[in-house]
Design a protein around this motif. Structure first.
Motif, PDB file in Angstrom:
ATOM      1  N   LEU A   1      31.811  46.535  44.176  1.00  0.00           N
ATOM      2  CA  LEU A   1      31.632  47.802  43.486  1.00  0.00           C
ATOM      3  C   LEU A   1      32.345  48.945  44.181  1.00  0.00           C
ATOM      4  N   ASP A   2      32.652  48.796  45.461  1.00  0.00           N
ATOM      5  CA  ASP A   2      33.325  49.851  46.221  1.00  0.00           C
ATOM      6  C   ASP A   2      34.809  49.601  46.404  1.00  0.00           C
ATOM      7  N   GLN A   3      35.289  48.420  46.019  1.00  0.00           N
ATOM      8  CA  GLN A   3      36.706  48.118  46.210  1.00  0.00           C
ATOM      9  C   GLN A   3      37.552  48.800  45.135  1.00  0.00           C
ATOM     10  N   ASN A   4      38.760  49.178  45.540  1.00  0.00           N
ATOM     11  CA  ASN A   4      39.697  49.799  44.602  1.00  0.00           C
ATOM     12  C   ASN A   4      40.310  48.740  43.688  1.00  0.00           C
ATOM     13  N   CYS A   5      40.648  49.167  42.503  1.00  0.00           N
ATOM     14  CA  CYS A   5      41.239  48.252  41.534  1.00  0.00           C
ATOM     15  C   CYS A   5      42.689  47.948  41.939  1.00  0.00           C
ATOM     16  N   GLY A   6      43.066  46.697  41.815  1.00  0.00           N
ATOM     17  CA  GLY A   6      44.414  46.290  42.195  1.00  0.00           C
ATOM     18  C   GLY A   6      45.421  46.364  41.072  1.00  0.00           C
ATOM     19  N   LEU A   7      44.980  46.765  39.855  1.00  0.00           N
ATOM     20  CA  LEU A   7      45.891  46.816  38.716  1.00  0.00           C
ATOM     21  C   LEU A   7      46.955  47.906  38.860  1.00  0.00           C
ATOM     22  N   PRO A   8      46.624  49.114  39.290  1.00  0.00           N
ATOM     23  CA  PRO A   8      47.693  50.121  39.468  1.00  0.00           C
ATOM     24  C   PRO A   8      48.746  49.686  40.491  1.00  0.00           C
ATOM     25  N   ALA A   9      48.306  49.100  41.602  1.00  0.00           N
ATOM     26  CA  ALA A   9      49.294  48.648  42.589  1.00  0.00           C
ATOM     27  C   ALA A   9      50.155  47.528  42.036  1.00  0.00           C
ATOM     28  N   TRP A  10      49.574  46.689  41.207  1.00  0.00           N
ATOM     29  CA  TRP A  10      50.351  45.598  40.609  1.00  0.00           C
ATOM     30  C   TRP A  10      51.385  46.132  39.612  1.00  0.00           C
ATOM     31  N   LEU A  11      50.983  47.146  38.847  1.00  0.00           N
ATOM     32  CA  LEU A  11      51.931  47.759  37.910  1.00  0.00           C
ATOM     33  C   LEU A  11      53.072  48.451  38.631  1.00  0.00           C
ATOM     34  N   GLU A  12      52.759  49.135  39.739  1.00  0.00           N
ATOM     35  CA  GLU A  12      53.831  49.755  40.515  1.00  0.00           C
ATOM     36  C   GLU A  12      54.776  48.711  41.079  1.00  0.00           C
ATOM     37  N   HIS A  13      54.226  47.571  41.458  1.00  0.00           N
ATOM     38  CA  HIS A  13      55.072  46.491  41.966  1.00  0.00           C
ATOM     39  C   HIS A  13      55.971  45.927  40.863  1.00  0.00           C
ATOM     40  N   LEU A  14      55.468  45.853  39.621  1.00  0.00           N
ATOM     41  CA  LEU A  14      56.286  45.363  38.518  1.00  0.00           C
ATOM     42  C   LEU A  14      57.431  46.323  38.189  1.00  0.00           C
ATOM     43  N   LYS A  15      57.165  47.622  38.319  1.00  0.00           N
ATOM     44  CA  LYS A  15      58.201  48.596  37.982  1.00  0.00           C
ATOM     45  C   LYS A  15      59.377  48.560  38.947  1.00  0.00           C
ATOM     46  N   THR A  16      59.125  48.099  40.170  1.00  0.00           N
ATOM     47  CA  THR A  16      60.201  48.041  41.168  1.00  0.00           C
ATOM     48  C   THR A  16      60.655  46.624  41.459  1.00  0.00           C
ATOM     49  N   GLY A  17      60.110  45.619  40.787  1.00  0.00           N
ATOM     50  CA  GLY A  17      60.461  44.235  41.044  1.00  0.00           C
ATOM     51  C   GLY A  17      61.473  43.700  40.055  1.00  0.00           C
ATOM     52  N   ARG A  18      61.610  42.404  40.101  1.00  0.00           N
ATOM     53  CA  ARG A  18      62.600  41.757  39.235  1.00  0.00           C
ATOM     54  C   ARG A  18      62.139  41.655  37.789  1.00  0.00           C
ATOM     55  N   ARG A  19      60.863  41.951  37.513  1.00  0.00           N
ATOM     56  CA  ARG A  19      60.360  41.924  36.144  1.00  0.00           C
ATOM     57  C   ARG A  19      60.376  43.314  35.507  1.00  0.00           C
ATOM     58  N   ARG A  20      61.132  44.224  36.076  1.00  0.00           N
ATOM     59  CA  ARG A  20      61.160  45.595  35.552  1.00  0.00           C
ATOM     60  C   ARG A  20      61.652  45.664  34.104  1.00  0.00           C
ATOM     61  N   PRO A  21      62.664  44.881  33.680  1.00  0.00           N
ATOM     62  CA  PRO A  21      63.081  44.974  32.262  1.00  0.00           C
ATOM     63  C   PRO A  21      61.994  44.567  31.280  1.00  0.00           C
ATOM     64  N   VAL A  22      61.128  43.684  31.673  1.00  0.00           N
ATOM     65  CA  VAL A  22      60.064  43.242  30.756  1.00  0.00           C
ATOM     66  C   VAL A  22      59.103  44.382  30.475  1.00  0.00           C
TER      67      VAL A  22
END
Length: 890
Positions: free
Chosen positions: A641-662
């Motif tokens: 309940l106190d942990q931060n969500c990992g979805l925003p960090a995952w989205l930031e990783h997608l925007k700068t990774g090799r899956r950016r065109p998708v």
């Protein structure tokens, strides 16, 4: 079992500053949920809490948190309001009011006096904290390294400073305890070290090293004064062999001892133990074997005052018993001579006096005897003598060992002496045998007794080898398995569990067992003192038979004092503390929250007076007030309940990774899109699953809280009804009765009942007197004759009754004679008074000038004398009258 008074108090819970002692570092707490749960505690002992008085040192990751519990408690309880969101400054010696909003942005914990962060030079998570006996060193252990922290004075830590404190750290064995070598399983401070500065480290590959630390000599932290390879020592045949540790870290060959002698834990008995116990290192192997190394001493050691005299008496008696006995084996005679040679080396030394902190008497420091040798013989593996009906698992993996040394034998030591030995009652009372407690992976505790006793042993010298070949092989040492019990249920077992022992502060025969499922309190007091009384007594059956009876009788008590849900974080080893300001409590911690259990006032168990007595138990049970509420453990919500969500960090990783065109184009059916959706689904499903479990657990706890609240209300109503019944204010149709009227009515009813009982008793006595018509006994007849004689001597004789032939006058005759004399005296006095009056009248008429003058003092004296005689006679007459009246009434 100690009675639990309460669990974790408010000053150790969130948002109190005391809770921040156990929180994870800021860097770890900000990790996303998908990454935070990958950081698990590695398998191994977790002794992350140490204390110095009321100060606690808590290892969290690579940091050490320091806190003064008394200061934290007083500061938190003295705050008038803890619910405000504003932040205000109290006096300089107090904390600031905790502000959750400000704390969220505060990246530097440890602000305020009474709580500090200690920076350490470690490169891995801290596993163990071991405090020295003098509380000036703190051994900090990771999996492979050992660091020694020079603890500063408490005043330096209490200073108002928000920066982390950086004390002096020394790396112990910078080339010995490194990650390329074996792991360190135990670090034990030697009980006989000078001012507690000798540390014994035991590695996983069965290597024992003795370090004698000195802050003025850096070399003492670099190399040990004694290093023994137990695998070489186990195969040794003579004293002249080399048992040192190989310096080569790469040349490792296969040996069966690498598996059979994998060390799990090691320990020393207490310093106050008798015999050879305080210099005996007990070692438990993972495979289940137990070894002993005695005597293991540093180069300079300081024994207690009773140790050397007691050893001298036992060695001399042993030499005298084996010297002229032809049935004693040659090996026993060689051992007796070796012990005598060891004691002679000590007797030839002149001890040095060293000042001891917090003591008025200096300590005597001796050098380690060099004869017969510095390396003792490895005794073991011990064989376990188990009863036929006892089951033994061949695949038991030991994890910890706890040894309770034998008591000091003051009777043999002070035989023939007039003075008494200066020893505490705790050292005098107890068991004259060493108790060895073993703890396995499954939570099974095995209580063993060292019946034969471990003594100092050395390998024979080289010139004795030829004679040793012809002697019969000696029997291996053995331990008597007294009791075996489980502290963990089969459903609570985990693959990476590492149970641990912890000592208790109230009794040397009690300890705690910490395991992933909770904490157990074990007490050996139910059988220790009974066993000692049996061993000291004389019986024709023998000690073995009596021990068997005790084993079949009542054994050790094991009670679960704390239980945590399955799947929670591992607990730190329980730390027992007792302080007048804090009370008696046990402190432990998970990876995120503290666990504290506060008990009632402890009672010492190291006394035979605690022998089981039905009367004492009954009085103690009835003396306790009725239980109105039961203390419950504090509920800590899941960390998910106190942990931060990992979805925003995952989205930031997608925007700068090799899956950016998708991400930038429309959704199309392709392998790349499927991979992105699969990875996102895996991340979201993991977090949602953890959140669902956390919310479900919270929901179940809220439902349980409702039922507990209803039960609490029912108990409170029952107590209220009892109070109303006693005070007379219970509700009903009739008018309330006051407490005074209620008490008076009870007294009136009691008096009426007493009057009825006395009346019935009189009636029964009368009926019983009429029903019995037996003759008088001789004593009753003699007593009746005495009463009649007394009556005849006091009362006058009746008519027709013959007087007593005794010549002595009776009491009534003397009374009548006194009365006659009194009447005669009164008549004479009247006549004399009349005559003197007439004579004075005639003389006055014949010669008026003549007058008879009597001095006033003479007249007063005569009158007083006459009055005293009259009063005396009157008192005598009254006493006789009263006595006659009492006799006549009787």
């Amino acid at each position: 079992m100690p009675k639990i008074r309460s669990f974790a108090p408010g000053w150790l819970n969130r948002p109190a500053p005391g809770h921040r002692l156990f929180e994870q570092p800021v860097d770890d707490s900000k990790l996303p949920a998908s990454l935070a749960y990958t950081k698990k505690w590695k398998s191994g002992p977790r002794r992350t809490i140490a204390h110095r008085g009321t100060e606690v040192f808590v290892a969290v990751g690579k940091q050490i948190r320091w806190g003064d519990l008394v200061h934290l408690k007083e500061t938190w309880e003295s705050k008038p309001s803890r619910s405000g969101r504003t932040q205000r400054q109290d006096t300089e010696d107090s904390f600031e009011v905790f502000d959750e909003e400000a704390a969220a942005g505060n990246s530097q914990p440890g602000v305020g006096e009474g709580y500090r962060t200690i920076k350490t030079p470690v490169a891995d998570d801290i596993r163990q904290l071991v405090m020295s006996p003098q509380q000036d060193f703190l051994a900090v252990l990771t999996s492979h390294t050992v660091h020694i922290c020079i603890l500063p004075d408490s005043s330096h830590l209490h200073a108002s400073d928000s920066t982390p404190f950086k004390p002096k750290f020394w790396t112990l064995g910078p080339t010995t305890h490194v990650t390329s070598r074996s792991a360190v399983v135990s670090a034990v401070w030697h009980p006989l070290g000078v001012n507690g500065s000798a540390l014994v480290t035991v590695t996983e590959d069965a290597v024992v090293r003795v370090w004698e630390l000195s802050t003025s000599d850096r070399w003492t932290f670099d190399s040990p004064t004694l290093a023994v390879d137990l695998k070489r020592l186990a195969d040794g045949t003579s004293l002249d062999q080399d048992f040192s540790v190989s310096t080569s870290a790469t040349n490792k060959v296969f040996s069966p001892d690498s598996f059979d002698m994998e060390v799990a834990a090691a320990c020393f008995p207490a310093r106050s133990s008798g015999g050879w116990s305080s210099m005996t290192l007990w070692i438990a192997m993972v495979g289940g074997d137990v070894y002993a190394l005695c005597p293991l001493l540093p180069q300079r050691w300081a024994p207690p005052p009773t140790l050397i005299p007691s050893l001298s008496v036992s060695i001399v008696s042993r030499v005298g018993a084996t010297e002229d006995d032809p049935e004693v084996s040659a090996e026993a005679k060689v051992l007796a001579q070796q012990q005598l040679e060891w004691m002679s080396d000590l007797d030839n030394q002149e001890p040095k006096l060293v000042e001891v902190p917090f003591s008025d008497f200096p300590a005597e420091v001796y050098a380690r005897p060099s004869r017969p040798g510095t390396v003792p013989r490895l005794q073991g593996p011990f064989q376990f003598e188990v009863n036929p009906d006892d089951e033994q698992d061949d695949e038991v993996e030991l994890k910890d060992i706890y040894v309770i040394g034998e008591k000091i034998n003051t009777a043999d030591l002070m035989m023939g002496e007039d003075d008494e030995l200066d020893a505490s009652d705790e050292d005098r009372n107890g068991l004259s045998l060493t108790v060895v407690c073993l703890l396995s992976t499954s939570g099974q505790v095995k209580i063993c007794l060292d019946v034969n006793g471990v003594e100092a042993k050395w390998l024979p010298p080289r010139n004795r080898l030829r004679t040793r070949l012809f002697t019969a092989p000696s029997t291996p040492p053995s331990l008597l398995t007294f009791q075996t019990f489980d502290t963990v249920k089969p459903v609570e077992l985990t693959t990476d569990s590492w149970p641990m022992f912890s000592e208790d502060v109230t009794s040397r025969y009690a300890f705690y067992v910490t395991h992933p499922a909770g904490i157990n309190h074990v007490s050996l007091a139910p059988w220790v003192f009974r066993l000692e009384s049996e061993l000291q007594g004389e019986s024709e059956a023998g000690a073995q038979f009596r021990i068997d009876l005790l084993v079949q009788g009542r054994g050790s008590s094991s009670d679960r004092i704390y239980e945590q849900p399955a799947g929670q974080n591992a607990l730190a080893a329980a730390l027992a503390m007792s302080d007048p300001d804090l009370g008696h409590f046990v402190l432990s911690a998970t990876l995120h929250d503290p666990v504290a259990l506060f008990f009632d006032t402890p009672e010492r168990e190291d006394s035979p007076a605690r022998e089981d007595s039905p009367q004492l138990i009954e009085v103690g049970e009835h003396a306790q007030p009725p239980v109105v509420w039961e203390p419950r453990p504090l509920f800590h919500p899941s960390e998910a309940l106190d942990q931060n969500c990992g979805l925003p960090a995952w989205l930031e990783h997608l925007k700068t990774g090799r899956r950016r065109p998708v991400i930038q184009q429309e959704v199309r059916l392709s392998i790349a899109t499927l991979e992105v959706f699969t990875e996102g689904h895996r991340l979201v499903s993991t977090e949602v699953f953890d959140l669902n479990n956390a919310v479900a657990e919270l929901f179940r706890k809220c439902e349980a809280l409702q039922s507990e609240l209803q039960e609490q209300i029912i108990k409170a109503n029952e107590v209220k009804q009892r109070i109303d019944t006693i005070s007379g204010t219970e509700s009903g149709d009739d008018e309330p009765v006051s407490e005074d009227m209620l008490i008076k009515g009870r007294l009136r009813a009691a008096k009426q009942r007493q009057h009825e009982l006395s009346k019935r008793m009189d009636n029964l006595r009368k009926k019983l007197g009429k029903a019995t018509s037996r003759e008088l006994s001789d004593k009753e007849k003699a007593w009746m004759g005495e009463v009649q004689a007394l009556e005849h001597s006091i009362m006058p004789e009746e008519e027709g009754r013959l007087s007593s032939p005794s010549k002595a006058k009776q009491t009534w005759e003397r009374f009548e004679e006194i009365k006659a004399l009194r009447d005669a005296l009164f008549s004479q006095a009247d006549q004399l008074q009349k005559k003197s009056g007439e004579a004075i009248g005639h003389e006055g008429a014949a010669s008026p000038a003549r007058n008879l003058k009597i001095p006033a003092d003479i007249r007063k004296a005569k009158v007083a004398q006459v009055m005293s005689l009259l009063e005396r006679e009157t008192a005598l007459v009254d006493a006789v009258k009263s006595r006659l009246e009492r006799l006549s009434v009787g």
